[in-house]
Design a protein around this motif. Sequence first.
Motif, PDB file in Angstrom:
ATOM      1  N   GLY A   1      -0.569   6.930   7.173  1.00 56.81           N
ATOM      2  CA  GLY A   1       0.002   8.269   7.221  1.00 56.81           C
ATOM      3  C   GLY A   1      -0.371   9.079   6.000  1.00 56.81           C
ATOM      4  N   ALA A   2       0.650   9.583   5.281  1.00 57.33           N
ATOM      5  CA  ALA A   2       0.408  10.415   4.105  1.00 57.33           C
ATOM      6  C   ALA A   2      -0.263   9.637   2.983  1.00 57.33           C
ATOM      7  CB  ALA A   2       1.724  11.009   3.604  1.00 57.33           C
ATOM      8  N   GLY A   3      -0.242   8.309   3.066  1.00 55.85           N
ATOM      9  CA  GLY A   3      -0.876   7.496   2.027  1.00 55.85           C
ATOM     10  C   GLY A   3      -2.380   7.446   2.137  1.00 55.85           C
ATOM     11  N   GLY A   4      -2.946   7.978   3.237  1.00 59.92           N
ATOM     12  CA  GLY A   4      -4.388   8.027   3.392  1.00 59.92           C
ATOM     13  C   GLY A   4      -4.964   6.816   4.096  1.00 59.92           C
ATOM     14  N   LEU A   5      -6.278   6.673   3.992  1.00 58.29           N
ATOM     15  CA  LEU A   5      -7.005   5.548   4.576  1.00 58.29           C
ATOM     16  C   LEU A   5      -7.375   4.577   3.460  1.00 58.29           C
ATOM     17  CD1 LEU A   5      -8.634   4.147   6.873  1.00 58.29           C
ATOM     18  CD2 LEU A   5     -10.558   5.606   6.237  1.00 58.29           C
ATOM     19  N   HIS A   6      -6.937   3.329   3.607  1.00 56.94           N
ATOM     20  CA  HIS A   6      -7.206   2.312   2.598  1.00 56.94           C
ATOM     21  C   HIS A   6      -8.304   1.368   3.093  1.00 56.94           C
ATOM     22  CE1 HIS A   6      -3.584   3.564   0.462  1.00 56.94           C
ATOM     23  NE2 HIS A   6      -2.936   3.497   1.612  1.00 56.94           N
ATOM     24  N   VAL A   7      -9.224   1.027   2.211  1.00 61.06           N
ATOM     25  CA  VAL A   7     -10.259   0.040   2.500  1.00 61.06           C
ATOM     26  C   VAL A   7      -9.883  -1.235   1.769  1.00 61.06           C
ATOM     27  CG1 VAL A   7     -12.705  -0.506   2.425  1.00 61.06           C
ATOM     28  CG2 VAL A   7     -11.969   1.882   2.650  1.00 61.06           C
ATOM     29  N   VAL A   8      -9.652  -2.315   2.529  1.00 65.47           N
ATOM     30  CA  VAL A   8      -9.145  -3.571   1.976  1.00 65.47           C
ATOM     31  C   VAL A   8     -10.144  -4.684   2.251  1.00 65.47           C
ATOM     32  CG1 VAL A   8      -7.272  -5.262   2.058  1.00 65.47           C
ATOM     33  CG2 VAL A   8      -6.759  -2.817   2.313  1.00 65.47           C
ATOM     34  N   SER A   9     -10.448  -5.469   1.224  1.00 65.20           N
ATOM     35  CA  SER A   9     -11.341  -6.619   1.390  1.00 65.20           C
ATOM     36  C   SER A   9     -10.549  -7.826   1.888  1.00 65.20           C
ATOM     37  CB  SER A   9     -12.026  -6.964   0.068  1.00 65.20           C
ATOM     38  OG  SER A   9     -12.741  -8.193   0.192  1.00 65.20           O
TER      39      SER A   9
ATOM     40  N   LEU B   1       0.841  -1.189   0.000  1.00 62.61           N
ATOM     41  CA  LEU B   1       0.000   0.000   0.000  1.00 62.61           C
ATOM     42  C   LEU B   1       0.882   1.246   0.000  1.00 62.61           C
ATOM     43  CD1 LEU B   1      -2.584  -1.071   2.736  1.00 62.61           C
ATOM     44  CD2 LEU B   1      -2.972  -1.032   0.263  1.00 62.61           C
ATOM     45  N   PRO B   2       0.461   2.291  -0.710  1.00 61.00           N
ATOM     46  CA  PRO B   2       1.240   3.527  -0.687  1.00 61.00           C
ATOM     47  C   PRO B   2       1.181   4.195   0.681  1.00 61.00           C
ATOM     48  CG  PRO B   2      -0.830   3.850  -1.871  1.00 61.00           C
ATOM     49  CD  PRO B   2      -0.717   2.386  -1.594  1.00 61.00           C
ATOM     50  N   GLY B   3       2.306   4.787   1.085  1.00 62.52           N
ATOM     51  CA  GLY B   3       2.368   5.437   2.383  1.00 62.52           C
ATOM     52  C   GLY B   3       3.071   4.563   3.391  1.00 62.52           C
ATOM     53  N   SER B   4       3.289   5.107   4.575  1.00 58.29           N
ATOM     54  CA  SER B   4       3.961   4.387   5.640  1.00 58.29           C
ATOM     55  C   SER B   4       2.935   3.721   6.539  1.00 58.29           C
ATOM     56  CB  SER B   4       4.827   5.354   6.455  1.00 58.29           C
ATOM     57  OG  SER B   4       5.467   4.680   7.509  1.00 58.29           O
ATOM     58  N   GLY B   5       3.333   2.610   7.167  1.00 57.50           N
ATOM     59  CA  GLY B   5       2.423   1.837   7.995  1.00 57.50           C
ATOM     60  C   GLY B   5       1.810   2.640   9.120  1.00 57.50           C
ATOM     61  N   GLY B   6       0.561   2.324   9.474  1.00 57.90           N
ATOM     62  CA  GLY B   6      -0.135   3.021  10.550  1.00 57.90           C
ATOM     63  C   GLY B   6      -0.840   2.032  11.435  1.00 57.90           C
ATOM     64  N   SER B   7      -2.165   2.088  11.473  1.00 57.06           N
ATOM     65  CA  SER B   7      -2.943   1.149  12.271  1.00 57.06           C
ATOM     66  C   SER B   7      -4.219   0.804  11.520  1.00 57.06           C
ATOM     67  CB  SER B   7      -3.274   1.742  13.643  1.00 57.06           C
ATOM     68  OG  SER B   7      -4.034   2.922  13.501  1.00 57.06           O
ATOM     69  N   GLY B   8      -4.833  -0.301  11.919  1.00 58.80           N
ATOM     70  CA  GLY B   8      -6.004  -0.760  11.190  1.00 58.80           C
ATOM     71  C   GLY B   8      -7.128  -1.200  12.108  1.00 58.80           C
ATOM     72  N   THR B   9      -8.329  -1.252  11.541  1.00 60.85           N
ATOM     73  CA  THR B   9      -9.513  -1.736  12.235  1.00 60.85           C
ATOM     74  C   THR B   9     -10.286  -2.650  11.300  1.00 60.85           C
ATOM     75  OG1 THR B   9      -9.711   0.285  13.557  1.00 60.85           O
ATOM     76  CG2 THR B   9     -11.674  -1.086  13.362  1.00 60.85           C
TER      77      THR B   9
ATOM     78  N   LEU C   1     -11.029  -4.324   6.077  1.00 59.39           N
ATOM     79  CA  LEU C   1      -9.967  -3.741   6.875  1.00 59.39           C
ATOM     80  C   LEU C   1      -9.834  -2.276   6.499  1.00 59.39           C
ATOM     81  CD1 LEU C   1      -7.357  -3.813   8.669  1.00 59.39           C
ATOM     82  CD2 LEU C   1      -6.122  -4.456   6.575  1.00 59.39           C
ATOM     83  N   TYR C   2      -9.887  -1.402   7.506  1.00 59.67           N
ATOM     84  CA  TYR C   2      -9.671   0.021   7.296  1.00 59.67           C
ATOM     85  C   TYR C   2      -8.268   0.344   7.813  1.00 59.67           C
ATOM     86  CZ  TYR C   2     -14.696   0.025   6.566  1.00 59.67           C
ATOM     87  OH  TYR C   2     -15.962  -0.241   6.085  1.00 59.67           O
ATOM     88  N   GLN C   3      -7.360   0.608   6.888  1.00 60.33           N
ATOM     89  CA  GLN C   3      -5.946   0.728   7.213  1.00 60.33           C
ATOM     90  C   GLN C   3      -5.438   2.137   6.944  1.00 60.33           C
ATOM     91  OE1 GLN C   3      -3.969  -1.897   8.423  1.00 60.33           O
ATOM     92  NE2 GLN C   3      -2.509  -0.250   8.797  1.00 60.33           N
ATOM     93  N   THR C   4      -4.877   2.768   8.000  1.00 61.79           N
ATOM     94  CA  THR C   4      -4.269   4.082   7.815  1.00 61.79           C
ATOM     95  C   THR C   4      -2.793   3.908   7.477  1.00 61.79           C
ATOM     96  OG1 THR C   4      -3.693   4.322  10.153  1.00 61.79           O
ATOM     97  CG2 THR C   4      -5.845   5.141   9.459  1.00 61.79           C
TER      98      THR C   4
END
Length: 208
Positions: free
Chosen positions: A186-194, A167-175, A181-184
Amino acid sequence: ARRLGRLYVVGDDGLLIYDTSSPATPALLGTWSQGIKVLDIEISGSTAYLATLELDWDVYVTTLTALNISNPASPAFLGRWDPQTCCQGDGSVAINGTTVFLSSSTTIYLVNMVNPAFPSPVGTLSSDDQVRDMIVSGGTLIVDNRLGVRTYNLAFNPPSLQDNLNLPGSGGSGTVSGSLLYQTTGAGGLHVVSLQNPSDIVRLATLN
């Protein structure tokens, strides 16, 4: 972490436990601090598992600490496990039954905590970059590192890698909510992953 009307906050001050039954006026119930930084927390029943960062002979190491939180006013120490390796980054923790996963840099340690007073290491996993966060959902261990998301099948011992998604951006946290999966990052934004098929995880959208 939030459980049954209580909010568990971790950081430089250790562990703070709040009563959030009245969200407008959260009340501090108790604290636990040994002069060490708490990086992450997971809760199973009346036991809290903490990823902690400690100074050991002038070297910072990630350790695993277990607390009895049945009395939030006075959390009680149960046990501690030290992988005795240098920590170069964040640590995180996840739980699957009596196995606790503790990350330190690019290594994930599997620790049997059936008796928290006597932790027993049972294996390791290697990540292809620094681990930022871990989540157990169903029979899958979801690992977020600085490159993206990796899934492991917990039916195997040790857990086997199922898929990886950069995923673009640096690792963050997910729910995780359902199969999403809703994965942050950082600068890469919030990603929605199936996660519907853990062997074929797919990025559905990115919100900046």
